[in-house]
Design an enzyme around this catalytic site. Structure first.
Site, PDB file in Angstrom:
ATOM      1  N   LYS A 170       0.600  -1.502   0.109  1.00  0.00           N
ATOM      2  CA  LYS A 170       0.128   0.049  -0.218  1.00  0.00           C
ATOM      3  C   LYS A 170       0.752   0.824  -0.057  1.00  0.00           C
ATOM      4  CE  LYS A 170      -0.412   1.794   3.356  1.00  0.00           C
ATOM      5  NZ  LYS A 170       0.148   2.719   4.629  1.00  0.00           N
ATOM      6  N   HIS A 200      -1.431  -4.629   6.045  1.00  0.00           N
ATOM      7  CA  HIS A 200      -0.253  -4.684   7.403  1.00  0.00           C
ATOM      8  C   HIS A 200      -1.387  -4.962   8.864  1.00  0.00           C
ATOM      9  CE1 HIS A 200       0.862  -1.884   8.916  1.00  0.00           C
ATOM     10  NE2 HIS A 200       1.266  -2.102   9.863  1.00  0.00           N
ATOM     11  N   GLU A 238       0.189   7.641  16.540  1.00  0.00           N
ATOM     12  CA  GLU A 238       1.296   7.680  17.103  1.00  0.00           C
ATOM     13  C   GLU A 238       2.167   8.867  17.283  1.00  0.00           C
ATOM     14  OE1 GLU A 238       2.711   5.505  13.600  1.00  0.00           O
ATOM     15  OE2 GLU A 238       1.702   6.794  12.332  1.00  0.00           O
ATOM     16  N   ASP A 257      -1.578   7.821   3.276  1.00  0.00           N
ATOM     17  CA  ASP A 257      -1.191   6.841   3.754  1.00  0.00           C
ATOM     18  C   ASP A 257      -1.856   5.965   5.207  1.00  0.00           C
ATOM     19  OD1 ASP A 257       1.284   5.554   4.885  1.00  0.00           O
ATOM     20  OD2 ASP A 257       1.796   6.690   6.095  1.00  0.00           O
ATOM     21  N   HIS A 262      -5.725   1.380   6.077  1.00  0.00           N
ATOM     22  CA  HIS A 262      -6.093   0.955   7.628  1.00  0.00           C
ATOM     23  C   HIS A 262      -6.637   1.119   7.437  1.00  0.00           C
ATOM     24  CE1 HIS A 262      -1.705  -0.101   6.457  1.00  0.00           C
ATOM     25  NE2 HIS A 262      -1.281   0.963   7.698  1.00  0.00           N
ATOM     26  N   LYS A 362       0.408  11.623  13.461  1.00  0.00           N
ATOM     27  CA  LYS A 362       1.604  11.656  13.286  1.00  0.00           C
ATOM     28  C   LYS A 362       1.984  12.782  14.579  1.00  0.00           C
ATOM     29  CE  LYS A 362       3.433   8.575   9.974  1.00  0.00           C
ATOM     30  NZ  LYS A 362       3.598   8.066  10.296  1.00  0.00           N
TER      31      LYS A 362
HETATM   32  C1  BG6 Z   1       2.051   2.021   7.522  1.00  0.00           C
HETATM   33  C2  BG6 Z   1       1.708   3.246   7.232  1.00  0.00           C
HETATM   34  O1  BG6 Z   1       1.303   1.681   6.418  1.00  0.00           O
HETATM   35  O2  BG6 Z   1       1.461   2.160   8.411  1.00  0.00           O
HETATM   36  C3  BG6 Z   1       2.882   4.295   8.542  1.00  0.00           C
HETATM   37  O3  BG6 Z   1       2.303   4.034   5.846  1.00  0.00           O
HETATM   38  C4  BG6 Z   1       2.218   4.022   9.798  1.00  0.00           C
HETATM   39  O4  BG6 Z   1       2.920   6.069   8.440  1.00  0.00           O
HETATM   40  C5  BG6 Z   1       2.325   2.674  10.358  1.00  0.00           C
HETATM   41  O5  BG6 Z   1       2.834   4.620  10.873  1.00  0.00           O
HETATM   42  C6  BG6 Z   1       2.021   2.244  11.305  1.00  0.00           C
HETATM   43  O6  BG6 Z   1       1.521   1.111  11.112  1.00  0.00           O
HETATM   44  P1  BG6 Z   1       1.405   0.122  12.753  1.00  0.00           P
HETATM   45  O7  BG6 Z   1       1.721  -1.382  12.970  1.00  0.00           O
HETATM   46  O8  BG6 Z   1       2.939   0.601  13.495  1.00  0.00           O
HETATM   47  O9  BG6 Z   1       0.002   0.487  13.110  1.00  0.00           O
END
Ligand code: BG6
Length: 516
Positions: A170, A200, A238, A257, A262, A362
């Site tokens: 992605k 993911h 995050e 993103d 997600h 972020k």
């Molecule tokens: C990624 C994004 O797909 O997911 C990132 O590109 C982000 O910007 C990340 O930090 C967050 O993944 P996780 O698993 O840490 O929540």
């Protein structure tokens, strides 16, 4: 004498061992890049140490920087050793793994790179490597079509001696048009059954558990609709900034993103109808139906129901951190958003009238990914007179990460005179029940691809349905007056104006510190 009753330690439930997949050669385009180092290599390292990848499993990293196999191995060792994701790291395990790592330096624009790759794969096969090929595109969406065409040109899509599968990272495209075109390109070279569009979040245990929670318990599903639910809140916050991904982030922004994939996946699993089976297509079909039921917003709705933000300098965990515009590689007047909050409506029979509030950012105060399902209050008839107090409406909080678990809040009578309600919680914690030895998302997903199971991957029409929601927002933002950026401090809860998206008694949950 008081009797002391010892607290009974919770018996840990063994995590199921992972199976062994058919071996393959994993070819990672973007082999020395950020994702490969931080997520992919630690995941394949663990899978290999646990015996999941089988005899004949090997890896080729493909990238532009010139590197020998030894340089590549040394760089990857450093990343895997430092990664929290690699649970099984030891010098001995690394020794066994390192020999599987190979590097091919090449320009992804050049046909020669793919001819060279085909030659390398043939040589490796003759030396005992597997004849199954798993191509992983860990490259920007704009480069993916070139790699797909290169693989097709070198005949690597057709593998008479084993299977050829392709994983596309992605974001899948950058809007509806490019996603359609990327689907067309990839399906012109590989058949849909060999294409794995990865998100993911679907590999996270806590996300998969939503299906079990909703459909494996008779307690919740009858209430999971507009008659009982007031609103749903989904947060992915995050503390991380853009790290060394400024180039990617400047082009992408938080909406593409995080929301386009997600967060819409979290929403669709929370809102979907029960599938008739757990087959890849049955599950994905129900998710697509939810995405299709989200009406794309008009310009006027985008102005009212979306908030974008960008972080400025601030204090995070006691340290001063710079603002987004001061990050290396970011333009001084950048308008890329690092925060998004939206109100979406799922216009179907189950959810009509229930707002879904989603937000991501972020450099936020805390790391917290959570789905909160807020139930309607009970009638105020009983507990509101005199000294009595009504408890808060019920909330089911599904904590995706960290502090993974599920909490259900409900009202209890506060001991003493009168009928004073207070809110208490029943809390299930992954840590207490299973320990922390659960597979990380990329392990699960890579193993699924090796085993040919596409359930946790996004179907072609599903990514297009995601962009159908997101693209009108991007287009409207380009036409609406520019917001004043930065509009939230690093280390805060995001722009204050996001609270205006919610009305009545509704509030965003406060980002809290883990452990609670
Ligand atoms: C990624 C994004 O797909 O997911 C990132 O590109 C982000 O910007 C990340 O930090 C967050 O993944 P996780 O698993 O840490 O929540």
């Amino acid at each position: 004498m008081n009797t002391v009753i010892p607290a009974t330690p919770t018996a840990r439930i063994e995590v199921q061992p992972l199976p062994t997949a058919e071996p393959c050669v994993l070819i990672i385009f973007g082999g020395s890049g950020d994702l490969a180092r931080r997520k992919l290599l630690p995941a394949v390292f663990d899978l290999t140490s646990m015996g999941c990848t089988g005899h004949g499993f090997d890896i080729i990293g493909v990238g532009l920087p010139a590197m020998s196999n030894d340089d590549f191995r040394a760089a990857m060792r450093q990343s895997v050793e430092m990664s929290n994701a690699a649970r099984t790291f030891s010098a001995e395990n690394w020794q066994k793994f390192a020999g599987k790592l190979n590097y091919l330096s090449g320009d992804l624009d050049s046909a020669d790179t793919y001819t060279e790759l085909a030659k390398r794969l043939e040589e490796m096969r003759a030396a005992g490597s597997s004849s199954n090929h798993l191509f992983y595109l860990s490259v920007p969406a704009s480069i993916a079509p070139k790699v797909i065409a290169g693989l097709g040109g070198a005949g690597l899509n057709q593998n008479g001696k084993g299977w050829s599968r392709i994983v596309v990272e992605k974001p899948f495209g950058r809007d509806l048009e490019t996603a359609r075109s990327l689907n067309k390109t990839v399906l012109g070279v590989f058949e849909e059954g060999s294409v794995y569009r990865i998100d993911h979040y679907l590999g996270k245990e806590t996300v998969q558990n939503i299906l079990m929670f909703r459909f494996g318990n008779s307690l919740f599903e009858p209430l999971w609709n507009r008659n009982f639910i007031d609103y749903v809140e989904i947060t992915a916050a995050e503390p991380l900034g853009v790290e060394n991904r400024a180039k990617f982030y400047e082009e992408t922004g938080a909406l593409r993103d995080m929301v386009a994939n997600h967060l819409l996946q979290l929403l669709s699993i929370t809102a979907m109808e029960p599938p008739f089976s757990l087959d890849a297509d049955a599950v994905r079909e129900q998710k697509v139906q939810v995405l299709k039921a989200i009406r794309p917003m008009t310009l006027e709705e985008v102005a009212r129901r979306t908030v974008r933000g960008q972080y400025g300098p601030g204090v995070l965990e006691g340290n001063l951190v710079r603002g987004y515009r001061q990050e290396p590689g970011v333009a001084e007047d950048s308008m890329s958003e690092t925060y998004v909050a939206l109100e979406l409506r799922v216009d179907n029979w189950r959810w009509s009238g229930v707002p879904f509030y989603i937000r991501t950012g972020k450099r936020m105060a805390e790391h917290m990914t959570e789905i909160r399902v807020h139930f309607k209050p009970t009638p105020e008839a009983l507990f509101v007179s005199g000294q009595n107090r009504q408890p808060e409406p019920n909330i089911i909080s599904i904590r995706i990460q960290p502090d993974e678990g599920i909490a259900i809040s409900f009202g209890a009578k506060r001991p003493g005179l009168g009928m004073n309600g207070i809110t208490v919680k029943a809390d299930f914690s992954y840590r207490d029940a299973f320990g922390m030895n659960t597979p990380v998302a990329y392990e699960t997903l890579l193993l699924d691809v090796m085993m040919g199971d596409a359930t946790l991957f996004t179907r072609g029409d599903e990514v297009e349905a995601e962009w159908r929601i997101v693209t009108p927002i991007e287009e409207a933002w380009a036409q609406l007056p520019k917001p004043q950026f930065p509009n939230y401090a690093a280390g805060s809860e995001g722009p204050e104006i996001a609270s205006a998206l919610m009305w009545g008694d509704r509030r965003w949950n406060t980002l809290r510190r883990f452990p609670r």
